[in-house]
Design a protein around this motif. Structure first.
Motif: not given
Length: 176
Positions: A138-144, A146-150, A153-160
């Motif tokens: 669960a800790q590893i899944a949570g870490a993965i 959170s990284v994919t979420a970041k 968000v970063g990819i989504n922020e570029v066009p915005a």
């Protein structure tokens, strides 16, 4: 009436079979435990994929003779020995034993063996303090996650950001 040679050979063969699919074996001194307490210990260990075997030290010596993976067990074969054969959840089985030991205060941990390596009492306690396999996953899944979420968000922020910059440039052209 004592056991026959054939009975002893069957016991040794059974021990060897049990050890073949065991990940870790812990040796405890069970002197002073009642049959009911040994049954309680076995019941606590079962959900963690472990079992408690009580056998004569000489029979266990014969079972581990020539097996490099388990020969270090011979260091702890003295007095009254019980063997905790752990197949699945190492931490869960150790925690179950520690809870039993804390409640009864009648057993003593001698040591153990894992992958041919002898383990001291401290080593076994350290393994018991590790989080369970489910918690680690669960800790590893949570870490993965959170990284994919970041990254998302970063990819989504570029066009915005690009759209805001173009809008600001367009507004500045209109104002001028």
């Amino acid at each position: 009436m004592g056991r026959t040679l054939e009975d002893k050979k069957q016991i040794v063969a059974g021990l060897q079979e049990n050890l073949s699919d065991t990940v870790m074996t812990i040796v405890i001194d069970y002197q002073g435990l009642t049959v009911a307490e040994i049954t309680e210990l076995r019941n606590k260990l079962r959900p963690a994929g472990a079992q408690c075997k009580i056998t004569k030290n000489t029979l266990m010596r014969r079972a581990i003779k020539g097996d490099e993976k388990w020969e270090p067990l011979s260091d702890w074969l003295s007095d009254s020995s019980a063997f905790l054969l752990i197949k699945d959840d190492l931490g869960g089985a150790i925690k179950a034993y520690q809870a039993f030991q804390k409640a009864t205060k009648k057993t003593e941990l001698r040591g153990g063996v894992m992958d041919g390596q002898p383990l001291s009492k401290e080593d076994i306690k350290a393994i018991g303090d590790l989080p369970s396999q489910e918690v680690l996953m669960a800790q590893i899944a949570g870490a993965i996650n959170s990284v994919t979420a970041k990254v998302a968000v970063g990819i989504n922020e570029v066009p915005a950001s690009l759209a805001r910059a173009l809008q600001a440039h367009s507004d500045s052209d209109k104002a001028a």
